[in-house]
Design a protein around this motif. Structure first.
Motif, PDB file in Angstrom:
ATOM      1  N   LEU A   1     113.211 -11.595  32.211  1.00 17.91           N
ATOM      2  CA  LEU A   1     113.956 -10.134  31.946  1.00 17.91           C
ATOM      3  C   LEU A   1     114.482  -9.817  30.462  1.00 17.91           C
ATOM      4  CD1 LEU A   1     115.468  -9.166  35.252  1.00 17.91           C
ATOM      5  CD2 LEU A   1     113.237  -8.456  34.516  1.00 17.91           C
ATOM      6  N   VAL A   2     115.364 -10.916  30.242  1.00 20.18           N
ATOM      7  CA  VAL A   2     115.653 -11.093  28.770  1.00 20.18           C
ATOM      8  C   VAL A   2     114.566 -11.113  27.710  1.00 20.18           C
ATOM      9  CG1 VAL A   2     117.059 -12.276  26.992  1.00 20.18           C
ATOM     10  CG2 VAL A   2     118.037 -11.860  29.394  1.00 20.18           C
ATOM     11  N   ALA A   3     113.622 -11.836  28.109  1.00 20.28           N
ATOM     12  CA  ALA A   3     112.155 -11.666  27.047  1.00 20.28           C
ATOM     13  C   ALA A   3     111.605 -10.348  27.083  1.00 20.28           C
ATOM     14  CB  ALA A   3     111.451 -12.876  27.631  1.00 20.28           C
ATOM     15  N   LEU A   4     111.733  -9.540  28.292  1.00 15.89           N
ATOM     16  CA  LEU A   4     111.128  -8.587  28.351  1.00 15.89           C
ATOM     17  C   LEU A   4     111.740  -7.340  27.091  1.00 15.89           C
ATOM     18  CD1 LEU A   4     110.096  -7.945  31.877  1.00 15.89           C
ATOM     19  CD2 LEU A   4     108.581  -8.458  29.961  1.00 15.89           C
ATOM     20  N   CYS A   5     112.979  -7.643  26.971  1.00 17.82           N
ATOM     21  CA  CYS A   5     113.719  -6.824  26.012  1.00 17.82           C
ATOM     22  C   CYS A   5     113.193  -6.846  24.535  1.00 17.82           C
ATOM     23  CB  CYS A   5     115.051  -7.207  25.864  1.00 17.82           C
ATOM     24  SG  CYS A   5     116.069  -6.827  27.263  1.00 17.82           S
ATOM     25  N   THR A   6     112.171  -7.987  24.205  1.00 14.06           N
ATOM     26  CA  THR A   6     111.486  -7.921  23.079  1.00 14.06           C
ATOM     27  C   THR A   6     110.330  -6.944  22.742  1.00 14.06           C
ATOM     28  OG1 THR A   6     110.109  -9.753  23.995  1.00 14.06           O
ATOM     29  CG2 THR A   6     111.902 -10.339  22.711  1.00 14.06           C
ATOM     30  N   LEU A   7     110.109  -6.276  24.142  1.00 16.79           N
ATOM     31  CA  LEU A   7     109.154  -5.196  23.989  1.00 16.79           C
ATOM     32  C   LEU A   7     109.592  -4.029  23.135  1.00 16.79           C
ATOM     33  CD1 LEU A   7     108.114  -4.764  27.817  1.00 16.79           C
ATOM     34  CD2 LEU A   7     106.583  -5.647  25.906  1.00 16.79           C
ATOM     35  N   ALA A   8     110.964  -4.127  22.996  1.00 18.68           N
ATOM     36  CA  ALA A   8     111.463  -3.032  22.057  1.00 18.68           C
ATOM     37  C   ALA A   8     110.973  -3.079  20.548  1.00 18.68           C
ATOM     38  CB  ALA A   8     113.168  -2.882  21.874  1.00 18.68           C
ATOM     39  N   LEU A   9     110.385  -4.384  20.243  1.00 19.95           N
ATOM     40  CA  LEU A   9     109.690  -4.593  19.054  1.00 19.95           C
ATOM     41  C   LEU A   9     108.420  -3.530  18.743  1.00 19.95           C
ATOM     42  CD1 LEU A   9     110.305  -8.489  18.538  1.00 19.95           C
ATOM     43  CD2 LEU A   9     111.617  -6.392  17.350  1.00 19.95           C
ATOM     44  N   PRO A  10     107.588  -4.110  19.563  1.00 19.80           N
ATOM     45  CA  PRO A  10     106.228  -3.030  19.401  1.00 19.80           C
ATOM     46  C   PRO A  10     106.696  -1.455  19.742  1.00 19.80           C
ATOM     47  CG  PRO A  10     106.192  -4.325  21.610  1.00 19.80           C
ATOM     48  CD  PRO A  10     107.456  -4.793  20.627  1.00 19.80           C
ATOM     49  N   VAL A  11     107.621  -1.064  20.556  1.00 17.86           N
ATOM     50  CA  VAL A  11     107.915   0.321  20.687  1.00 17.86           C
ATOM     51  C   VAL A  11     108.349   0.959  19.420  1.00 17.86           C
ATOM     52  CG1 VAL A  11     109.220   1.866  21.901  1.00 17.86           C
ATOM     53  CG2 VAL A  11     108.274   0.055  23.046  1.00 17.86           C
ATOM     54  N   ALA A  12     109.272   0.123  18.744  1.00 18.88           N
ATOM     55  CA  ALA A  12     110.039   0.686  17.521  1.00 18.88           C
ATOM     56  C   ALA A  12     108.888   0.680  16.509  1.00 18.88           C
ATOM     57  CB  ALA A  12     111.014  -0.256  17.160  1.00 18.88           C
ATOM     58  N   GLY A  13     107.957  -0.455  16.646  1.00 20.51           N
ATOM     59  CA  GLY A  13     106.889  -0.386  15.402  1.00 20.51           C
ATOM     60  C   GLY A  13     105.982   0.858  15.707  1.00 20.51           C
ATOM     61  N   TRP A  14     105.636   1.251  17.127  1.00 24.25           N
ATOM     62  CA  TRP A  14     104.930   2.417  17.371  1.00 24.25           C
ATOM     63  C   TRP A  14     105.499   3.560  16.881  1.00 24.25           C
ATOM     64  CZ3 TRP A  14     106.354   5.651  21.660  1.00 24.25           C
ATOM     65  CH2 TRP A  14     105.368   6.760  21.765  1.00 24.25           C
ATOM     66  N   LEU A  15     106.934   3.831  16.868  1.00 26.10           N
ATOM     67  CA  LEU A  15     107.537   5.064  16.382  1.00 26.10           C
ATOM     68  C   LEU A  15     107.553   5.021  14.948  1.00 26.10           C
ATOM     69  CD1 LEU A  15     110.664   4.988  18.691  1.00 26.10           C
ATOM     70  CD2 LEU A  15     108.679   6.412  18.913  1.00 26.10           C
ATOM     71  N   TYR A  16     107.393   3.810  14.287  1.00 26.73           N
ATOM     72  CA  TYR A  16     107.434   3.678  12.730  1.00 26.73           C
ATOM     73  C   TYR A  16     106.084   4.184  12.191  1.00 26.73           C
ATOM     74  CZ  TYR A  16     107.356   1.718   8.222  1.00 26.73           C
ATOM     75  OH  TYR A  16     106.891   1.501   6.892  1.00 26.73           O
ATOM     76  N   VAL A  17     105.100   3.661  13.046  1.00 28.45           N
ATOM     77  CA  VAL A  17     103.714   3.962  12.643  1.00 28.45           C
ATOM     78  C   VAL A  17     103.349   5.443  12.808  1.00 28.45           C
ATOM     79  CG1 VAL A  17     101.243   3.808  13.035  1.00 28.45           C
ATOM     80  CG2 VAL A  17     102.779   1.611  13.036  1.00 28.45           C
ATOM     81  N   ARG A  18     103.965   6.190  13.914  1.00 27.66           N
ATOM     82  CA  ARG A  18     103.832   7.580  14.243  1.00 27.66           C
ATOM     83  C   ARG A  18     104.262   8.261  13.115  1.00 27.66           C
ATOM     84  NH1 ARG A  18     104.265  10.132  19.930  1.00 27.66           N
ATOM     85  NH2 ARG A  18     103.286  11.833  18.601  1.00 27.66           N
ATOM     86  N   GLN A  19     105.778   7.713  12.575  1.00 26.05           N
ATOM     87  CA  GLN A  19     106.354   8.469  11.556  1.00 26.05           C
ATOM     88  C   GLN A  19     105.408   8.381  10.203  1.00 26.05           C
ATOM     89  OE1 GLN A  19     108.964  10.154  12.077  1.00 26.05           O
ATOM     90  NE2 GLN A  19     109.274  10.787   9.591  1.00 26.05           N
ATOM     91  N   MET A  20     104.905   7.139  10.048  1.00 26.87           N
ATOM     92  CA  MET A  20     104.082   6.928   8.712  1.00 26.87           C
ATOM     93  C   MET A  20     102.766   7.859   8.790  1.00 26.87           C
ATOM     94  SD  MET A  20     102.163   3.357   7.619  1.00 26.87           S
ATOM     95  CE  MET A  20     100.969   3.887   8.777  1.00 26.87           C
ATOM     96  N   GLU A  21     102.355   7.900   9.893  1.00 27.30           N
ATOM     97  CA  GLU A  21     101.146   8.763  10.219  1.00 27.30           C
ATOM     98  C   GLU A  21     101.444  10.339   9.934  1.00 27.30           C
ATOM     99  OE1 GLU A  21      98.222  11.168  12.253  1.00 27.30           O
ATOM    100  OE2 GLU A  21     100.268  11.090  12.779  1.00 27.30           O
TER     101      GLU A  21
END
Length: 675
Positions: free
Chosen positions: A9-29
């Motif tokens: 479950l702690v490892a699943l917290c690293t899913l925040a990385l792709p989510v944050a990246g997705w938000l960054y890419v959306r902002q860049m777009e």
């Protein structure tokens, strides 16, 4: 929840990385979009100013009647069949009708459809024609206007008669077709394009609601597609951009250019999956492409209306090609502070989706790769940590014997005591704890023999003193009668205390004797059968049943110890079985072990005592009366020692039907000695 699951479950917290990246890419777009939109708006403003500066034939501004291009030949018959392709873009006429205008190389066609359920009929030549249902047609050229009255008392051909004096080049009358039904009437006519009209007026008069001027007509300039304006636009529009000039109402006046795809090489066009990813995860507010089709003569969209009001507007919409998006920018074309039209530029872009997709897919691939590696590392760490803790738990459980004693061999090799982390500290703490508990347990185990040794001398002194006292008093005849019971009780107490001391000493000797017993290979069936035959005469009125296997059951054991344990079990069962009751001695094989069970009829075991029956000096028999020999509760303790000597276990349970109890010896056998 196990430790491994918690770390996962702690490892699943690293899913925040792709989510944050997705938000960054959306902002860049979004930033890429805004930059491209600003650039296209600037280009559109420059083209709009150029159209005004070059005196391009722009519309006069304000409302006008739009003339569409006839897509097929139109027959003037009063029916709307020929107008079907143009009907979606009909123009509202008053509140009761609609107007369609079309032209070909020679003629300007007019079609008016009026909704009216109540009719007042008259011909245009009648005196009361202006009081009946009629149309007013106005023709304007070079500032001159002439109106015509169109009315008919019956369906068919009708003549439009002038209401105003003659004007040069304007016809004296106009042939029309009048058709009607229960919902209203329709008027169709045509005018030669050689008239060069610059304005047209149409008015509807309803006799059932006479609320206006019967001779009024809504005169507006004629708007249409201009080839000259299209040529001017083609010279000014940027490359790979589709440009359109629209009237303030959205009617198409000119167009040029095509949306190109040269920004992205052909081999790098996004596939269907990339297009799906872009539209589902990155793109936002993508409008449908259908209202923006190039074939429509009118664009009735919010962006064009906003530009007609003087405010530039942009819009991102879906493109015609797979994976493409289109940026549309609408700016007003102003002259003298008045909006004369709207310039619309549209630019297709596959670069923005491609860049965004590449960034997102690269980020997702990296993030998920990191996630998998981190998850694998955490899983491996959790597994190793869980295994180490399991080893520590198993070692702690194996170090404890059933009687509370500690396994010295296990303590000598307690695991993970040399580890330098917190688990190593815990293992060393356990090891020190077990050493202390083991020393205290050994002290308690030897306490009985020590006490028995130390108490023998004081007991002998007390006993001899009581004997001497009794002899001295009896010889002198000085023993009072009332003192004799007290002296007898003292002698009885000393005897009972001596018995207890001897029992404690005997228990220590039994432990040493059982530990020193030598094993041999024997047929356990014969051992149990011999014991059963010896017990039958002792059972008295009680029935003893033997259930033994027909085949030999070989076991490496100490038969005298097993017989001793059975003696203790039989003595215990005999004490609790009522007269006329039953006892059952059975033997069976269970895998690589043998089980001996002695069941007897009687009262069930108390729930509070089932875990303590095989402890030393524990008994369920009634307390002895004065003068009786006390029961010391060593029998079942001997049974447990014999079972443990054979790497087995002794247990007791109540029978399922509640008729009695059963004691079981499960024996694994003694280890063979190597020569």
């Amino acid at each position: 929840m196990t430790l491994r699951r918690k770390l996962l479950l702690v490892a699943l917290c690293t899913l925040a990385l792709p989510v944050a990246g997705w938000l960054y890419v959306r902002q860049m777009e979004t930033l890429l979009r805004e930059g491209q939109a600003q650039a296209l708006v600037a280009s559109a403003r420059a083209v709009a100013r150029s159209l005004v500066a070059t005196h391009a034939p722009l519309p006069p501004g304000g409302a006008g009647w739009y003339v569409q291009q006839a897509v097929n030949p139109i027959t003037v018959d009063g029916y709307g069949d020929d107008w079907a392709p143009l009907t979606p873009w009909s123009q509202a006429l008053d509140k009761r009708g609609k107007l369609l205008l079309a032209e070909d190389a020679d003629w300007l066609y007019v079609y008016v459809d009026v909704r009216s359920t109540h009719r007042t009929r008259a011909d245009a030549a009648d005196a009361n024609a202006l009081a009946a249902d009629h149309l007013i047609l106005g023709l304007r050229k070079d500032g001159q206007l002439r109106r015509y009255l169109i009315a008919s008392s019956a369906p068919g051909p009708a003549t439009a008669r002038p209401l105003d004096p003659a004007v040069q080049h304007f016809p004296e009358w106009i042939a029309t077709q009048w058709q009607e039904d229960g919902s209203g009437y329709r008027v169709e006519l045509r005018l030669p394009r050689s008239l060069g009209l610059d304005g047209l007026g149409v008015g509807i008069y309803d006799a059932s609601a006479p609320d206006g001027d019967p001779q009024a007509a809504d005169v507006r300039p004629l708007l249409g597609y201009s080839r000259e304006l299209s040529r001017e636009l083609a010279q000014l529009a940027p490359e790979n951009v589709r440009a359109r000039v629209l009237a303030p109402q959205g009617w198409l006046l000119a167009r040029s250019g095509r949306m190109g795809n040269t920004a992205v090489p052909a081999g790098e066009q996004p596939g269907w999956f990339a297009a799906l990813v872009y539209r589902s995860l990155l793109a936002n507010q993508l409008e449908d492409a259908e209202p923006w089709t190039d074939d429509a003569p009118r664009l009735d969209v919010h962006e064009v209306n906003a530009a007609a009001a003087g405010t530039p507007a942009t819009l991102w919409r879906q493109g015609e090609g797979r994976g493409s998006v289109v940026l549309a920018a609408a700016v007003p074309v102003e002259q003298g502070g008045k909006v004369q039209g709207v310039l619309l530029l549209e630019q297709a872009s596959r670069a923005v989706p491609l860049l965004a997709n590449r960034a997102l897919l690269g980020l997702l691939a990296t993030s998920f790769g990191v996630l998998l590696v981190a998850g694998a590392i955490l899983l491996a760490f959790a597994t190793r940590l869980s295994l180490r803790l399991s080893r520590l738990r198993d070692a702690a459980e194996r170090a404890q014997a059933n009687d509370g004693r500690l396994d010295g061999q296990m303590l000598a090799r307690f695991p993970m005591t040399d580890a330098q982390d917190e688990i190593g500290d815990l293992a060393r703490s356990f090891e020190r704890l077990f050493e202390v508990v083991g020393g205290y347990t050994d002290y308690l185990r030897t306490l009985a023999s020590k006490l028995s040794h130390e108490l023998n001398t004081p007991l002998a002194i007390v006993k001899s003193s009581l004997d001497n006292l009794e002899h001295a008093l009896v010889d002198r005849d000085a023993l009072p009668p009332e003192a004799a019971p007290y002296l007898a009780r003292a002698r009885d107490g000393v005897a009972r205390l001596g018995t207890l001391v001897r029992a404690m000493s005997e228990a220590s000797r039994m432990e040493r004797a059982i530990a020193a017993a030598e094993p041999e290979d024997v047929d356990l069936v014969e051992v149990v059968r011999g014991c059963a035959e010896a017990y039958r005469p002792l059972a008295g009125t009680r029935r003893l049943e033997g259930l033994l296997p027909d085949t030999p059951l070989r076991l490496h054991c100490a038969p005298e110890l097993i017989a001793q344990a059975l003696d203790k079990l039989f003595d215990n069962a005999l004490s609790f079985t009522p007269e006329g009751g039953w006892m059952r001695l059975s033997l069976r094989a269970d895998g690589d072990a043998a089980e001996i069970e002695l069941a007897n009829q009687g009262e069930p075991l108390p729930a509070a005592m089932q875990g303590r029956l095989f402890d030393s000096l524990v008994s369920l028999r009634d307390k002895a009366k004065p003068g009786d020999v006390p029961h010391l509760g060593l029998g079942l303790y001997v049974v447990r020692l014999v079972a443990e000597r054979h790497h087995g276990v002794a247990s007791a349970r109540n029978l399922e039907d509640g008729s009695g109890v059963a004691f079981t010896l499960r024996l694994q056998g003694m280890p063979r000695q190597r020569l």
